[in-house]
Design an enzyme around this catalytic site. Structure first.
Site, PDB file in Angstrom:
ATOM      1  N   CYS A 154       0.316  -1.127   0.198  1.00 44.64           N
ATOM      2  CA  CYS A 154      -0.221   0.212  -0.218  1.00 44.64           C
ATOM      3  C   CYS A 154       0.807   1.176   0.176  1.00 44.64           C
ATOM      4  CB  CYS A 154      -0.868  -0.233   1.611  1.00 44.64           C
ATOM      5  SG  CYS A 154      -1.733  -1.656   1.460  1.00 44.64           S
TER       6      CYS A 154
ATOM      7  N   ARG B 189      -4.602   1.658  -0.461  1.00 44.29           N
ATOM      8  CA  ARG B 189      -4.832  -0.079  -0.118  1.00 44.29           C
ATOM      9  C   ARG B 189      -4.677  -1.038  -1.426  1.00 44.29           C
ATOM     10  NH1 ARG B 189      -8.819  -4.866   2.787  1.00 44.29           N
ATOM     11  NH2 ARG B 189      -7.255  -5.694   3.311  1.00 44.29           N
TER      12      ARG B 189
ATOM     13  N   ASN C 152       2.302  -0.452   5.166  1.00 48.89           N
ATOM     14  CA  ASN C 152       2.991  -0.911   4.031  1.00 48.89           C
ATOM     15  C   ASN C 152       3.739  -2.374   3.804  1.00 48.89           C
ATOM     16  OD1 ASN C 152       3.353  -0.820   1.082  1.00 48.89           O
ATOM     17  ND2 ASN C 152       5.067   0.703   1.668  1.00 48.89           N
ATOM     18  N   GLY C 153       3.841  -3.060   3.307  1.00 52.61           N
ATOM     19  CA  GLY C 153       4.463  -4.172   3.382  1.00 52.61           C
ATOM     20  C   GLY C 153       3.157  -5.293   3.286  1.00 52.61           C
ATOM     21  N   GLU C 154       3.685  -6.820   3.680  1.00 49.96           N
ATOM     22  CA  GLU C 154       3.336  -7.944   3.749  1.00 49.96           C
ATOM     23  C   GLU C 154       3.798  -8.520   5.254  1.00 49.96           C
ATOM     24  OE1 GLU C 154       0.882  -9.143   2.967  1.00 49.96           O
ATOM     25  OE2 GLU C 154       0.520  -7.676   0.492  1.00 49.96           O
TER      26      GLU C 154
ATOM     27  N   VAL D 269      10.996  -9.480 -20.448  1.00 49.83           N
ATOM     28  CA  VAL D 269      11.152  -8.373 -21.137  1.00 49.83           C
ATOM     29  C   VAL D 269      12.618  -8.956 -22.040  1.00 49.83           C
ATOM     30  CG1 VAL D 269       9.995  -6.983 -19.589  1.00 49.83           C
ATOM     31  CG2 VAL D 269      12.203  -6.662 -19.758  1.00 49.83           C
TER      32      VAL D 269
END
Length: 616
Positions: A2, A49, A74-76, A288
């Site tokens: 987030c 979020r 913000n994060g996990e 890529v």
């Protein structure tokens, strides 16, 4: 994953919360799934979020049931379910299944010691309403960004500095010392950013702010402690087994999410992303490449994906696409970054977001396991140590004076300097003397590139590290957060995509830290133990290539079309206020003519110009 922003005090809280809403809107790309705000007389929070856990109830800002604490995050936290169970046993009740709520309860129970329990990537702010105090922390390796400043006695903070543009008391001012350091390092290496008075919270640090007083504390230190007892064939096999086991465990943790959230992997064709992809139980991979021969690894990536039964989505980036993306990329980056690989990452994230919400990536393996080629050059320099340093210095100075290039000139030049003088990180772009020649006098402070690295070398020397481990130590503390993770976060978030990095897990580091140097870098190559572990999972042998996402900037800058584009930028009036214009134009012209390879120098200046235009 987030984005958040906020400030203390109530001077800028109007009836419609205009300022915090505008600040949050600036970073809406970080969180398209929802927004949230909290405002009182002491603290203002804004939040965007991108949801992965408890999609319906995990909104932020989040409060404890007694309203004692409010948090934005913000994060996990990958081990949140285990921590939730631990907290439940000692009496904590939960109203959601989100990792955000686990953080709140951990702080309530353990205070700052909560950080010792976390396994994940994070930047968060907790406000203690009773103490009227802020506690904020950034993860172990600096995966997630955190910016702050103290303005008129109030704390201003955000996931991206562009939020600060909408805070009324924020005055944009270029930090000339940051520019000076950037020209040597190619990224913003100082804690104080390009915006004067705005700082990065360093990795593995927390801060407290109360009554206008701010304190910073380091809570964890990445230190190597090689276990030299691992000897012989059995020692190597034990090391490889430990590496493979912990990486597999980390990949499993990093795949955790709600069933309806789809994850994929980035696949460059190199060892690291191939290892992660081989271990992951996912269905989609993304690659890529470029139009130029030798600058695409899509074929190698597609072969591995096919062997794994995965879909591979690949994109050839046209040269015009690449160049047209440079200016918006510098805006998303917040500070100038001259690493050309950032653009390839920008496009692979853009492609991935069409199909998935998050992707596993291979960043961090080189720093932890000894993967960079310059580590191997250091290994090859080893035999030169039998020659006294004063004599090596004389040889190095002598070969530098020889105008023509010959095989071994670079080797002898490097051997003529101690490590602390010749290595500041992955790239050394402008020397102190070269910087002084191209900058206007008012932008020359006398800062030496080695002033920045000296504290880390002093620490490494005190810990008794060999030269290869010193280089890794330096890269983990500077290059990893300043370049690698900066571009991973900003380029993924530019497309509302979560980038997860299984190698940058504290338990993975605990294993990597114990690997003897001979199993990291030896005559057979770099990151030796990790490669041996990776071979166990590759269906068709080792990767054919190992370049990552290579970019042909050297070639482009000699093509008339792109040479002219850069020259026009160098000739803009404001550039002459900062740089000695004739000197930088000369760098460009000599590269175009083929007399010199100045591509890295030219690119570093050009990226700064594009960034400066975006913000000033």
């Amino acid at each position: 994953m987030c984005g958040f922003c906020g400030f203390t005090g109530n001077e800028y809280n109007d009836a419609d919360n205009t300022h915090i809403k505008n600040m949050a809107e600036r970073i809406s790309h970080r969180g398209p799934d929802g927004e949230g705000f909290y405002v009182d007389d002491n603290i203002t929070f804004g939040f965007r979020r991108l949801s992965f856990f408890d999609l319906k109830r995990g909104s932020q800002p989040m409060h404890t049931t007694d309203d004692a604490y409010t948090l934005v995050f913000n994060g996990e936290i990958y081990n949140y379910s285990e921590l939730r169970a631990e907290l439940a046993v000692i009496g904590h009740n939960f109203s959601t299944t989100s990792d955000t709520e686990v953080l709140l309860h951990l702080y309530e129970e353990y205070g700052e010691k909560m950080l010792d329990k976390l396994r994940g990537m994070f930047a968060f702010v907790i406000y203690d309403h009773r103490k009227q105090e802020i506690f904020a922390a950034r993860d172990f390796f600096g995966i997630k960004p955190f910016y702050y400043g103290v303005i008129d006695g109030q704390l201003l903070f955000a996931s991206e500095m562009k939020s600060f543009l909408d805070y009324p008391a924020f005055q944009k001012e270029l930090n000339p010392v940051a520019l000076e350091a950037y020209l040597s390092y190619q990224y913003s290496v100082l804690d104080e950013t390009f915006f004067k008075g705005i700082f990065k919270l360093p990795a593995a640090h927390f801060l407290r702010f109360k009554n206008g007083v701010l304190t910073l504390t380091r809570y964890w230190q990445a230190q190597f402690a090689p276990d030299e007892g691992h000897k012989g064939k059995q020692g190597l096999e034990d090391t490889v087994q430990q590496v493979d086991q912990v990486v597999r465990e980390s990949v499993n943790y990093h795949q955790r999410t709600e069933p309806e959230v789809i994850l994929g992997t980035f696949l460059s064709g190199g060892w690291d992303s191939s290892y992660i992809t081989s271990l992951a139980k996912l269905e989609k991979s993304f690659s890529v490449g470029f139009e130029y021969e030798g600058y695409s690894e899509i074929e190698s990536a597609e072969a591995l994906a096919k062997a794994k039964g995965m879909e591979n989505y690949s994109k050839i980036i046209s040269t015009d696409e690449y160049w047209d993306a440079l200016k918006p990329i510098q805006y998303f980056m917040d500070e100038p970054l001259a690493d050309p690989a950032a653009v390839a990452l920008y496009f692979v994230c853009k492609e991935a977001r069409k199909h998935v919400k998050g992707a596993l990536t291979g960043e961090g393996a080189d720093e932890l396991f000894g993967g960079y080629e310059h580590y191997h050059r250091m290994y090859n320099l080893g035999f030169m140590k039998i020659i006294p340093l004063p004599l090596r210095r004389l040889i190095g100075k002598w070969v530098q004076k020889i105008p023509r290039h010959f095989k071994g000139k670079r080797f002898l030049t490097l051997a003529g300097k101690p490590l602390e003088e010749r290595y500041i990180g992955n790239f050394f772009t402008f020397t102190d003397e070269e910087r002084a020649r191209i900058l206007q006098p008012k932008y020359v402070s006398g800062l030496r590139a080695t002033d920045i690295t000296k504290p880390y070398y002093d620490q490494a020397r005190a810990l008794g590290y060999d030269d290869i481990t010193k280089m890794q130590y330096l890269d983990i503390h500077l290059w990893l957060a300043g370049d690698i993770m900066l571009k991973a976060d900003k380029m993924s978030m530019a497309h509302s995509l979560e980038a997860r990095v299984p190698f940058l897990d504290r338990e993975v580091f605990n294993v990597a830290a114990k690997i003897p140097t001979r199993y990291r870098v030896n005559r057979k190559g770099t990151k030796y133990a990790l490669r041996q572990a990776a071979l166990r999972s590759f269906p068709d042998g080792k990767p054919k290539q190992r370049r990552g996402f290579p970019v042909p900037t050297r070639v482009w800058l000699r093509e008339e079309k792109y040479y002219k584009r850069v020259r026009l930028a160098f000739e803009k009036p404001f550039v002459g206020e900062i740089f000695q214009k004739e000197k930088i134009l000369q760098l460009l012209a000599r590269h175009k003519s083929g007399k010199e390879d100045n591509s890295r120098m030219v690119w570093t200046i050009y990226m700064f110009i594009l960034w400066y235009e975006s913000f000033f």
